[in-house]
Design a protein around this motif. Structure first.
Motif, short mmCIF file in Angstrom:
data_model
loop_
_atom_site.label_atom_id
_atom_site.label_comp_id
_atom_site.label_asym_id
_atom_site.label_seq_id
_atom_site.Cartn_x
_atom_site.Cartn_y
_atom_site.Cartn_z
N GLY A 3 1.31 -1.22 -0.42
CA GLY A 3 0.19 -0.06 -0.30
C GLY A 3 0.55 1.69 0.23
O GLY A 3 0.30 2.41 -0.84
N VAL A 4 2.11 0.75 1.17
CA VAL A 4 2.88 2.35 1.16
C VAL A 4 3.71 2.40 -0.07
O VAL A 4 3.78 3.75 -0.86
N LEU A 10 1.90 6.69 -6.98
CA LEU A 10 0.17 7.71 -7.16
C LEU A 10 0.94 8.92 -6.80
O LEU A 10 0.90 10.09 -7.58
N MET A 11 2.00 9.42 -5.72
CA MET A 11 2.40 10.57 -5.71
C MET A 11 3.14 11.08 -7.01
O MET A 11 3.15 12.55 -7.62
N LEU A 115 0.99 -2.93 -9.73
CA LEU A 115 0.75 -2.90 -8.73
C LEU A 115 -0.65 -2.49 -8.77
O LEU A 115 -0.50 -3.92 -7.06
N GLN A 116 -1.19 -2.30 -9.33
CA GLN A 116 -3.06 -2.76 -8.46
C GLN A 116 -3.23 -3.67 -9.37
O GLN A 116 -4.14 -5.03 -7.83
N LYS A 121 -4.10 -9.66 -6.48
CA LYS A 121 -3.80 -11.05 -6.54
C LYS A 121 -3.91 -12.02 -5.35
O LYS A 121 -3.77 -13.43 -5.08
N THR A 122 -3.03 -10.98 -4.63
CA THR A 122 -2.07 -11.74 -3.05
C THR A 122 -3.13 -11.14 -2.05
O THR A 122 -2.81 -11.19 -0.62
N GLU A 123 -4.01 -10.56 -1.71
CA GLU A 123 -5.37 -10.47 -1.13
C GLU A 123 -6.00 -11.00 -0.81
O GLU A 123 -6.35 -12.11 -1.29
#
Length: 123
Positions: A3-4, A10-11, A115-116, A121-123
């Motif tokens: 998430g970081v 995104l930043m 990344l999305q 896929k990993t959650e």
């Protein structure tokens, strides 16, 4: 850390977008400061993910690759953006900063989408 990492990308997207649409020095400076913070977030979270998901000897290979690619981007990125800006300015293209920021902006969009997919896929 995923998430970081997404937050950092995104930043970066927001910062590059701001650079692309603004020609004023204060806004460009703010965008560069945000990009620097975003790069720090991306680098550190990527290192954490590598340390978390790999064991030796693969960990060392991936860390070396990440540091090498990061260094290459830091070395080659600014001169390439400057050359694009100079070329666009010389041709009289309106908003030459947009054309200089377009390649890294597109790369960060691709990375963000990847990344999305990985996170989902990993959650």
């Amino acid at each position: 850390a995923k998430g970081v990492l997404q937050l950092g990308v995104l930043m970066s997207l927001l910062s590059l977008g701001l650079m692309a649409i603004s020609s004023g020095f204060p806004t460009q400076l703010l965008a560069r400061v945000v990009l620097g913070a975003a790069t720090s977030v991306i680098f550190n979270s990527a290192m954490a993910l590598i340390m978390e998901h790999f064991t030796e000897p693969k960990r060392s290979e991936h860390l070396g690759l990440a540091v090498g690619l990061g260094s290459l981007g830091n070395l080659a990125g600014p001169p390439c953006m400057g050359a694009l800006f100079d070329a666009a300015s010389a041709e009289g293209v309106p908003e030459p900063q947009f054309w200089a920021v377009l390649p890294p902006l597109l790369l960060f969009v691709i990375v963000y989408k990847m990344l999305q997919d990985i996170v989902s896929k990993t959650e």
